[in-house]
Design an enzyme around this catalytic site. Structure first.
Site, PDB file in Angstrom:
ATOM      1  N   TYR A   1      -2.659  17.134  -1.932  1.00  0.00           N
ATOM      2  CA  TYR A   1      -1.267  16.938  -1.513  1.00  0.00           C
ATOM      3  C   TYR A   1      -0.513  18.263  -1.359  1.00  0.00           C
ATOM      4  O   TYR A   1       0.715  18.290  -1.466  1.00  0.00           O
ATOM      5  CB  TYR A   1      -0.548  16.040  -2.529  1.00  0.00           C
ATOM      6  CG  TYR A   1      -0.874  14.563  -2.359  1.00  0.00           C
ATOM      7  CD1 TYR A   1      -0.716  13.911  -1.126  1.00  0.00           C
ATOM      8  CD2 TYR A   1      -1.309  13.799  -3.438  1.00  0.00           C
ATOM      9  CE1 TYR A   1      -1.000  12.566  -0.972  1.00  0.00           C
ATOM     10  CE2 TYR A   1      -1.597  12.441  -3.290  1.00  0.00           C
ATOM     11  CZ  TYR A   1      -1.430  11.831  -2.054  1.00  0.00           C
ATOM     12  OH  TYR A   1      -1.696  10.488  -1.900  1.00  0.00           O
TER      13      TYR A   1
ATOM     14  N   HIS B   1      -4.470   5.587   0.397  1.00  0.00           N
ATOM     15  CA  HIS B   1      -4.239   6.813   1.169  1.00  0.00           C
ATOM     16  C   HIS B   1      -5.139   6.783   2.391  1.00  0.00           C
ATOM     17  O   HIS B   1      -6.289   6.348   2.305  1.00  0.00           O
ATOM     18  CB  HIS B   1      -4.591   8.062   0.342  1.00  0.00           C
ATOM     19  CG  HIS B   1      -4.672   9.299   1.195  1.00  0.00           C
ATOM     20  ND1 HIS B   1      -3.563  10.042   1.525  1.00  0.00           N
ATOM     21  CD2 HIS B   1      -5.720   9.879   1.837  1.00  0.00           C
ATOM     22  CE1 HIS B   1      -3.930  11.036   2.330  1.00  0.00           C
ATOM     23  NE2 HIS B   1      -5.242  10.963   2.541  1.00  0.00           N
TER      24      HIS B   1
ATOM     25  N   ASN C   1       1.687   2.836  -3.118  1.00  0.00           N
ATOM     26  CA  ASN C   1       1.350   2.127  -1.885  1.00  0.00           C
ATOM     27  C   ASN C   1      -0.144   1.841  -1.738  1.00  0.00           C
ATOM     28  O   ASN C   1      -0.633   1.586  -0.645  1.00  0.00           O
ATOM     29  CB  ASN C   1       1.928   2.867  -0.676  1.00  0.00           C
ATOM     30  CG  ASN C   1       1.583   4.347  -0.686  1.00  0.00           C
ATOM     31  OD1 ASN C   1       0.668   4.756  -1.393  1.00  0.00           O
ATOM     32  ND2 ASN C   1       2.297   5.132   0.084  1.00  0.00           N
TER      33      ASN C   1
ATOM     34  N   LYS D   1      -5.936   3.979  -4.353  1.00  0.00           N
ATOM     35  CA  LYS D   1      -5.228   4.706  -5.408  1.00  0.00           C
ATOM     36  C   LYS D   1      -5.267   3.916  -6.721  1.00  0.00           C
ATOM     37  O   LYS D   1      -5.613   2.726  -6.736  1.00  0.00           O
ATOM     38  CB  LYS D   1      -3.788   4.954  -4.946  1.00  0.00           C
ATOM     39  CG  LYS D   1      -3.676   5.874  -3.705  1.00  0.00           C
ATOM     40  CD  LYS D   1      -2.202   6.021  -3.308  1.00  0.00           C
ATOM     41  CE  LYS D   1      -2.006   6.995  -2.162  1.00  0.00           C
ATOM     42  NZ  LYS D   1      -0.555   7.142  -1.823  1.00  0.00           N
TER      43      LYS D   1
ATOM     44  N   GLU E   1      -9.297  16.948   4.047  1.00  0.00           N
ATOM     45  CA  GLU E   1      -9.474  15.967   2.975  1.00  0.00           C
ATOM     46  C   GLU E   1     -10.955  15.585   2.794  1.00  0.00           C
ATOM     47  O   GLU E   1     -11.442  15.483   1.664  1.00  0.00           O
ATOM     48  CB  GLU E   1      -8.630  14.726   3.280  1.00  0.00           C
ATOM     49  CG  GLU E   1      -7.136  15.046   3.217  1.00  0.00           C
ATOM     50  CD  GLU E   1      -6.238  13.929   3.740  1.00  0.00           C
ATOM     51  OE1 GLU E   1      -6.754  12.858   4.128  1.00  0.00           O
ATOM     52  OE2 GLU E   1      -5.014  14.138   3.762  1.00  0.00           O
TER      53      GLU E   1
HETATM   54  N1  UDP Z   1       5.556   9.476  -1.571  1.00  0.00           N
HETATM   55  C1  UDP Z   1       6.564   9.135  -2.464  1.00  0.00           C
HETATM   56  N2  UDP Z   1       7.862   9.256  -2.036  1.00  0.00           N
HETATM   57  C2  UDP Z   1       8.203   9.697  -0.798  1.00  0.00           C
HETATM   58  C3  UDP Z   1       7.162  10.037   0.084  1.00  0.00           C
HETATM   59  C4  UDP Z   1       5.861   9.926  -0.326  1.00  0.00           C
HETATM   60  O1  UDP Z   1       6.299   8.718  -3.583  1.00  0.00           O
HETATM   61  O2  UDP Z   1       9.399   9.776  -0.477  1.00  0.00           O
HETATM   62  C5  UDP Z   1       4.146   9.386  -1.993  1.00  0.00           C
HETATM   63  C6  UDP Z   1       3.434   8.144  -1.459  1.00  0.00           C
HETATM   64  O3  UDP Z   1       2.514   7.677  -2.440  1.00  0.00           O
HETATM   65  C7  UDP Z   1       2.707   8.691  -0.248  1.00  0.00           C
HETATM   66  C8  UDP Z   1       2.309  10.085  -0.753  1.00  0.00           C
HETATM   67  O4  UDP Z   1       3.433  10.509  -1.516  1.00  0.00           O
HETATM   68  O5  UDP Z   1       1.587   7.888   0.112  1.00  0.00           O
HETATM   69  C9  UDP Z   1       2.004  11.095   0.333  1.00  0.00           C
HETATM   70  O6  UDP Z   1       3.106  11.206   1.200  1.00  0.00           O
HETATM   71  P1  UDP Z   1       2.939  11.314   2.776  1.00  0.00           P
HETATM   72  O7  UDP Z   1       4.253  11.674   3.341  1.00  0.00           O
HETATM   73  O8  UDP Z   1       1.763  12.198   3.092  1.00  0.00           O
HETATM   74  O9  UDP Z   1       2.628   9.799   3.203  1.00  0.00           O
HETATM   75  P2  UDP Z   1       1.269   9.079   3.651  1.00  0.00           P
HETATM   76  O10 UDP Z   1       0.496  10.056   4.502  1.00  0.00           O
HETATM   77  O11 UDP Z   1       0.536   8.691   2.385  1.00  0.00           O
HETATM   78  O12 UDP Z   1       1.720   7.878   4.429  1.00  0.00           O
HETATM   79 MG    MG Z   2      -0.015  12.049   4.236  1.00  0.00          MG
END
Ligand code: UDP
Ligand code: MG
Length: 167
Positions: free
Chosen positions: A51, A126, A123, A11, A137
């Protein structure tokens, strides 16, 4: 364990912090193969499709801005596909939990992630969460010929396109 394909994005925060090499080194611990890699400028359309399952979440708009690089003045991500036995879980395990403060300290997100004062989870990486997400994806980010393996069924169609070439 089945041979799987998973989409990985480094990212904008990972790129700005110059973490690409470190993250690729961590990913090499999985012993998976890189099947595709390219730099991508992320359009709003691409970000929202990627997303779309999160579109009702309160953080959705900030998440779209984040992945488009608006918080890092860098509209690009490194998109990759990793392939191998149990690839999806192996990569998710090494990435760590979504919330970088809850992620294992030696996971990629534990090492390199942070929560901004606005509350966005930056984080750094992805990774596809399951086979259905991975298929959605991978098909969204890559064309079949950009991937060195046959990952999903393809078809050949006649298209008339305008292509930009070197002047
Ligand atoms: N995210 C955030 N706040 C939250 C949950 C998710 O900013 O409370 C962001 C974070 O960057 C995350 C992305 O949204 O990686 C996608 O969320 P997901 O629940 O799909 O998590 P991931 O699959 O990336 O672990
Ligand atoms: Mg996810």
């Amino acid at each position: 364990m089945a041979r799987e394909h998973t989409l990985i994005l480094i990212k904008p925060d990972g790129l700005v912090k110059s973490l690409t090499g470190n993250i690729l080194t961590r990913l090499s611990e999985t012993k998976l193969e890189i099947a595709a890699a390219k730099m991508v400028r992320v359009s709003r359309e691409l970000a929202e499709e990627h997303y779309k399952a999160l579109k009702d979440k309160p953080f959705f708009e900030d998440l779209i801005k984040y992945i488009m690089g608006e918080f890092h003045e860098r509209n690009k991500v490194l998109a990759m596909i990793y392939t191998g036995e149990g690839a999806i879980k192996k990569v998710r395990d090494i990435c760590g939990a979504t919330n970088p403060e809850e992620a294992d300290a030696i996971s990629i997100r534990g090492q390199y992630g942070r929560i901004t004062t606005k509350g966005v989870y930056e984080n750094a990486i992805h990774a596809s969460a399951n086979p259905a997400d991975a298929e959605h994806e991978i098909k969204l980010w890559f064309k079949p010929d950009e991937i060195i393996f046959d990952v999903y069924p393809t078809k050949v169609v006649d298209v008339k396109i305008k292509e930009r070439v070197w002047a």
